[in-house]
Enzyme design. Structure first.
Site, mmCIF file in Angstrom:
data_model
loop_
_atom_site.group_PDB
_atom_site.id
_atom_site.type_symbol
_atom_site.label_atom_id
_atom_site.label_comp_id
_atom_site.label_asym_id
_atom_site.label_seq_id
_atom_site.Cartn_x
_atom_site.Cartn_y
_atom_site.Cartn_z
ATOM 1 N N GLU A 261 0.796 -1.128 0.044
ATOM 2 C CA GLU A 261 -0.177 -0.081 0.061
ATOM 3 C C GLU A 261 0.940 1.055 0.023
ATOM 4 O O GLU A 261 1.376 1.533 1.173
ATOM 5 C CB GLU A 261 -0.810 -0.247 1.226
ATOM 6 C CG GLU A 261 -1.710 -1.269 1.506
ATOM 7 C CD GLU A 261 -2.867 -1.052 0.486
ATOM 8 O OE1 GLU A 261 -3.071 0.023 -0.343
ATOM 9 O OE2 GLU A 261 -3.808 -1.994 0.552
ATOM 10 N N CYS A 295 -2.304 9.106 2.184
ATOM 11 C CA CYS A 295 -2.001 8.564 1.080
ATOM 12 C C CYS A 295 -3.018 8.948 -0.134
ATOM 13 O O CYS A 295 -2.810 9.106 -1.323
ATOM 14 C CB CYS A 295 -1.765 6.983 1.073
ATOM 15 S SG CYS A 295 -3.367 6.476 1.855
#
Ligand code: NAD
Length: 504
Positions: A261, A295
């Protein structure tokens, strides 16, 4: 010492290795966890080394052998109790997240809520680890798939979600029957210690202390040892693309599995028919929330040329009103960056943008006060600027104008990352064009919602340099288990597949 820290069991100097109880020994190196709003040291951690890592792994392996024997719904019941433990201490844990990484309190609390929600989701999953059954081509045969626990999973987490990223992994891995060893960011070790203690206390009541391990150590020794360790069949790593490339290389070298991720470079497209009030709020939360340190932060904005001036003016006006300051105060909307290195990244980023011809419309300043505070920034840019290809993990938003939706979608996709994307439009056709297979190339594609703030029920993750991993809901649990295809012959014959004859 701060009362919140005391209630969460944090000492002035804390051990760096935990398998339920603290593991003795350390490298002699100490890191300080600092409140980025004030510069004040919250507490210290003695870094663990490879010797402590060995103890954590062996305890996790031992606990795993017993844990895998529990039926999955019984594991789910213990995970439910972990959710309850986090619920009971949500206020303190959320405040610690805010003190340690600087996100505003409602986001600190929201992060812990996400972990609680993950526990609830995992409880349900524990009764739904479904395998498929298929029709055999051979008479009197049955074929099906079943899912087994993987083993001891390594979990590496980024600083910006110091509690929830672990929970996305750990809650699901636990119901899957795995043990989890957590290596958190050295920028947020206290949240990790508090979370570990809370969840291990629940495991201890059921005789499984040590199933969850925590190892706080350097990347060069503990981090590299962990990713090279073939006793860990899966490494789930959240962080920068630079880190992910290294982890992927080492884990692939031992034919282990990675769940990555990594960084994002997320965009919102605003069409002329959009509800502009919604779009302004969606962009502002996406770009300014968590001080641009998610993110999924909105980093690029494509606005149709017919509304570009009006929309940009409104956004600039909204940016000027963002209350920046103490993230514990309820009227603050933007706290500090994580540390002075991040402030340096911000100022260097703005210099590089200007050098490529970008025009700062608002922001661009470092605040002259204690802590790592900057102003949220909007830059008028061109999609072909080199710097736009990179994720700068600070609140800088590029605005670009476009004339056709085809250009907007092409430019949106024209970066190495592929995490989150959004369009604001009231046109059904434009929304569907954006969602079509030749539309957004990201793992997340939203309509009339910004790029950040995903719900846990869906699989979370992104494509290209974002790493391809998926966590949280949907069928992401499969990453934490191994699949077995089983064929049973209940006939009195032994037919071979594909009609092969082999009679002896
Ligand atoms: P980072 O890459 O600096 O560190 C992340 C983690 O990796 C830390 O725990 C670090 O100690 C560890 N690490 C670094 N090198 C390692 C090595 N060689 N071996 C083992 N571990 C190693 O990232 P950060 O600054 O903490 O976080 C910000 C980044 O994380 C941003 O790029 C952001 O987009 C990304 N992020 C992605 C997601 C997602 O779900 N896609 C979520 C949160 C953050």
């Amino acid at each position: 010492m701060n009362e919140v820290l005391r209630r969460l069991g944090i000492e002035e100097v804390n051990p760096g290795a935990w398998a339920g109880s603290a593991i003795d020994g350390a490298t002699g190196e100490v890191v300080s966890s600092t409140n980025p709003s004030t510069g004040e040291v919250l507490a210290k951690v003695s870094l663990a080394g490879t010797r402590e890592y060995e103890v954590v792994v062996s305890r996790a392996q031992e606990a795993f052998e017993r844990w895998r024997m529990l039926p999955a719904p019984k594991r789910g019941e213990i995970v439910r109790q972990m959710g309850q433990a986090m619920r009971a201490q949500k206020d303190d844990l959320g405040a610690l997240v805010t003190m340690e990484v600087g996100k505003i309190l409602s986001e600190g609390l929201g992060e812990v809520q996400e972990s609680i929600d993950m526990a609830d989701l995992a409880v349900g999953m524990s009764r739904q680890l479904f395998g498929l059954s298929m029709h055999s081509e051979r008479a009197g045969h049955r074929m099906y798939e079943q899912w087994h626990p993987l083993g001891v999973v390594g979990c590496i987490t980024a600083f910006n979600f110091p509690n929830a990223v672990w929970a996305w992994n750990a809650m699901v891995a636990l119901i899957a029957g795995d043990a989890v060893i957590w290596k958190p960011s050295l920028k947020a070790p206290l949240t990790a210690i508090a979370t570990h203690k809370m969840c291990d206390a629940v495991l201890a009541e059921h005789g499984f202390s040590g199933l969850l391990g925590l190892i706080i150590g350097g990347d060069a020794d503990v981090g590299e040892t962990m990713i090279a360790d073939s006793r860990l069949p899966l490494i789930s790593a959240t962080g920068s693309t630079r880190m992910g490339k290294r982890v992927n290389q080492v884990v692939a070298g031992r034919l282990g599995r990675c769940l990555l991720e990594l960084g994002g470079n997320n965009a919102i497209i605003v069409e002329p028919d959009a509800d502009l009030d919604l779009a302004i709020r969606g962009v502002a939360f996406g770009a300014v929330g968590t001080a641009g340190q998610r993110c999924t932060t909105t980093r690029r904005l494509f606005v149709h040329s017919s509304i570009a001036k009006e929309f940009t003016d409104r956004l600039v006006a909204a940016y000027r009103q963002v209350p920046i300051g103490d993230p514990m105060k309820s009227d603050t909307l933007m706290g500090p960056l994580i540390d002075d290195d991040a402030v340096r990244m911000y100022t260097e980023g703005i210099e590089a943008i200007k050098a490529e011809g970008g025009e700062v419309l608002v922001g661009g300043d470092v605040l002259d006060r204690a802590g790592s505070f900057v102003t949220p920034t909007i830059v008028r840019g061109r999609p072909d600027m080199q710097i736009v290809q990179h994720e700068i993990f600070v609140p800088i938003l590029y605005v670009f104008e476009y004339d056709s939706i085809e250009d907007a979608i092409r430019w949106q996709n024209d970066v190495p990352q592929g995490l989150s994307s959004a369009i604001f439009t009231d046109s059904f056709r434009k929304a569907e064009r954006f969602l079509a297979h030749h539309g957004s190339d990201c793992g997340i594609a939203n309509v009339n919602i910004g790029t950040s703030g995903a719900e846990i029920g869906g699989a979370f993750g992104g494509e290209k340099e974002t790493g391809g991993g998926r966590e949280a809901g949907s069928d992401s649990w499969k990453a934490y288990m191994r699949r077995q295809t089983c064929t049973l012959n209940w006939s009195t014959d032994l037919p071979l597949a594909q009609g092969v004859k082999f009679d002896i």
